[in-house]
Write a protein that holds these residues in place. Structure first.
Motif, mmCIF file in Angstrom:
data_model
loop_
_atom_site.group_PDB
_atom_site.id
_atom_site.type_symbol
_atom_site.label_atom_id
_atom_site.label_comp_id
_atom_site.label_asym_id
_atom_site.label_seq_id
_atom_site.Cartn_x
_atom_site.Cartn_y
_atom_site.Cartn_z
ATOM 1 N N PRO A 107 0.838 -1.210 0.000
ATOM 2 C CA PRO A 107 0.000 0.000 0.000
ATOM 3 C C PRO A 107 0.869 1.254 0.000
ATOM 4 N N CYS A 108 0.463 2.245 -0.764
ATOM 5 C CA CYS A 108 1.233 3.498 -0.827
ATOM 6 C C CYS A 108 1.384 4.140 0.552
ATOM 7 N N LEU A 166 11.649 0.730 -5.636
ATOM 8 C CA LEU A 166 10.236 0.993 -5.390
ATOM 9 C C LEU A 166 9.654 1.653 -6.631
ATOM 10 N N ILE A 167 8.606 1.074 -7.202
ATOM 11 C CA ILE A 167 8.019 1.569 -8.452
ATOM 12 C C ILE A 167 6.601 2.059 -8.192
ATOM 13 N N ARG A 168 6.302 3.296 -8.646
ATOM 14 C CA ARG A 168 4.982 3.891 -8.443
ATOM 15 C C ARG A 168 4.495 4.546 -9.729
ATOM 16 N N PRO A 169 3.180 4.545 -9.981
ATOM 17 C CA PRO A 169 2.646 5.310 -11.112
ATOM 18 C C PRO A 169 3.001 6.785 -10.964
ATOM 19 N N HIS A 170 3.341 7.415 -12.077
ATOM 20 C CA HIS A 170 3.745 8.831 -12.045
ATOM 21 C C HIS A 170 3.393 9.454 -13.382
ATOM 22 N N ARG A 225 0.650 -0.031 -14.917
ATOM 23 C CA ARG A 225 0.529 1.309 -14.307
ATOM 24 C C ARG A 225 -0.886 1.566 -13.801
ATOM 25 N N ASP A 226 -1.881 1.315 -14.648
ATOM 26 C CA ASP A 226 -3.263 1.605 -14.268
ATOM 27 C C ASP A 226 -3.776 0.636 -13.208
ATOM 28 N N GLY A 227 -3.321 -0.612 -13.261
ATOM 29 C CA GLY A 227 -3.706 -1.570 -12.230
ATOM 30 C C GLY A 227 -3.199 -1.153 -10.867
ATOM 31 N N MET A 228 -1.965 -0.650 -10.810
ATOM 32 C CA MET A 228 -1.390 -0.174 -9.546
ATOM 33 C C MET A 228 -2.123 1.074 -9.065
ATOM 34 N N LYS A 229 -2.505 1.946 -10.013
ATOM 35 C CA LYS A 229 -3.268 3.137 -9.634
ATOM 36 C C LYS A 229 -4.592 2.754 -8.986
ATOM 37 N N GLN A 230 -5.271 1.820 -9.602
ATOM 38 C CA GLN A 230 -6.578 1.406 -9.086
ATOM 39 C C GLN A 230 -6.459 0.793 -7.696
ATOM 40 N N GLU A 231 -5.422 0.003 -7.479
ATOM 41 C CA GLU A 231 -5.239 -0.670 -6.189
ATOM 42 C C GLU A 231 -4.515 0.212 -5.162
ATOM 43 N N LYS A 232 -4.012 1.380 -5.622
ATOM 44 C CA LYS A 232 -3.283 2.310 -4.756
ATOM 45 C C LYS A 232 -2.099 1.621 -4.083
ATOM 46 N N VAL A 233 -1.303 0.954 -4.922
ATOM 47 C CA VAL A 233 -0.146 0.241 -4.407
ATOM 48 C C VAL A 233 1.104 0.659 -5.178
ATOM 49 N N ALA A 234 2.257 0.341 -4.572
ATOM 50 C CA ALA A 234 3.550 0.485 -5.220
ATOM 51 C C ALA A 234 4.160 -0.908 -5.323
ATOM 52 N N ALA A 235 5.098 -1.076 -6.228
ATOM 53 C CA ALA A 235 5.723 -2.380 -6.424
ATOM 54 C C ALA A 235 7.151 -2.371 -5.893
#
Length: 275
Positions: A101-102, A154-158, A130-140
């Motif tokens: 979780p972010c 640490l990878i996050r949508p940007h 990218r969009d899947g992570m945005k929807q789940e509000k998570v980072a990888a």
């Protein structure tokens, strides 16, 4: 405009999906003011030279080698080819170990930021991740060999892409307990806390990096200009810390509540928590 050059190219893998990606430097210090070291007497540049600590003789580049100190003054010599052979080989793949979780991101571990973008044919899979992570509000959390070293990333949508921060290892981050060990356990209530909250409330805003001023760079540029033009050099007063006895009055003045002749409210003094 010249397209940026990728610092690294490889793949990001989630599940059985592999997507070609590239990393680009997100932060650079190349625009900062740079100084040269000079000889005060001659005004000439000083040349850096490596000297033998015992003989004092200069050591040429080809004669310099890495060494690990095992005892006081005793070293294990490591040849460049030995170091290169010991570094794990890279398969050029960012392997995602987990999604977190972010809200759980601890920025204390952040090292360097990179922009992560799809490379050529990988756009659809990249956007899907990218969009899947945005929807789940998570980072990888992913791992790979970067610049001849195993790194956790640490990878996050940007924006339209993603941002990848290399992370420091746990042993590289000092414990906060040591930094805060000498702090007394205080509890502040009453008017002092209310005033502090009011001052904070009047300065609430939003994050906008374009408003950040590099005052050091601007001050140095002005100093150089003043010396070239022969103008008086700027001087500044040293800051003075507020004394505990003056803290309440300083808060009132900051909050615009100070009034001549007004009877001050009762202010709760800092108290130590029961241990």
């Amino acid at each position: 405009m010249v397209a940026p050059r990728a610092n690294w190219k490889g793949f990001i893998k989630f599940g059985e999906v592999s997507c070609p990606v590239a990393l680009y430097t997100a932060a650079s210090s190349s625009e900062r003011i740079a100084f040269n070291t000079l000889n005060r007497k001659t005004g000439n540049r000083v040349k850096r030279e490596f000297l033998d600590s015992e003989t004092g003789d200069p050591v040429e580049r080809d004669d310099q080698v890495k060494g690990y100190e095992v005892e006081n003054g005793q070293f294990i010599v490591l040849e460049p080819e030995e170091v290169a052979a010991a570094v794990p080989e890279s398969d050029k793949t960012l392997k995602i170990d987990a999604y977190i979780p972010c809200s759980q991101i601890d920025t204390t571990y952040f090292d360097k930021p990179y922009y992560l973008a799809p490379d050529k044919a990988g756009t659809e899979a990249f956007v899907l991740l990218r969009d899947g992570m945005k929807q789940e509000k998570v980072a990888a959390i992913a791992r790979t060999i970067l610049f001849r070293r195993m790194r956790t990333v640490l990878i996050r949508p940007h924006g339209k892409g993603m941002i990848a921060n290399t992370l420091n290892f746990d042993y590289e981050v000092r414990s906060s307990e040591t930094a805060f060990d000498d702090m007394p356990d205080l509890k502040i209530e009453g008017e002092m806390l209310e005033l502090a909250q009011h001052i904070i409330g009047t300065k609430k805003g939003s994050f906008d990096a374009s408003t950040f001023d590099d005052r050091y760079e601007a001050a140095v540029a002005e100093l150089v200009k003043a010396k070239i033009e022969g103008r008086p050099l700027p001087k500044k007063k040293a800051p003075v810390a507020s004394k505990p006895a003056d803290l309440l009055q300083a808060l009132r003045e900051s909050a615009g509540r100070a009034a001549k002749g007004a009877k001050p409210k009762h202010a709760a003094a800092p108290t130590r928590r029961a241990g």
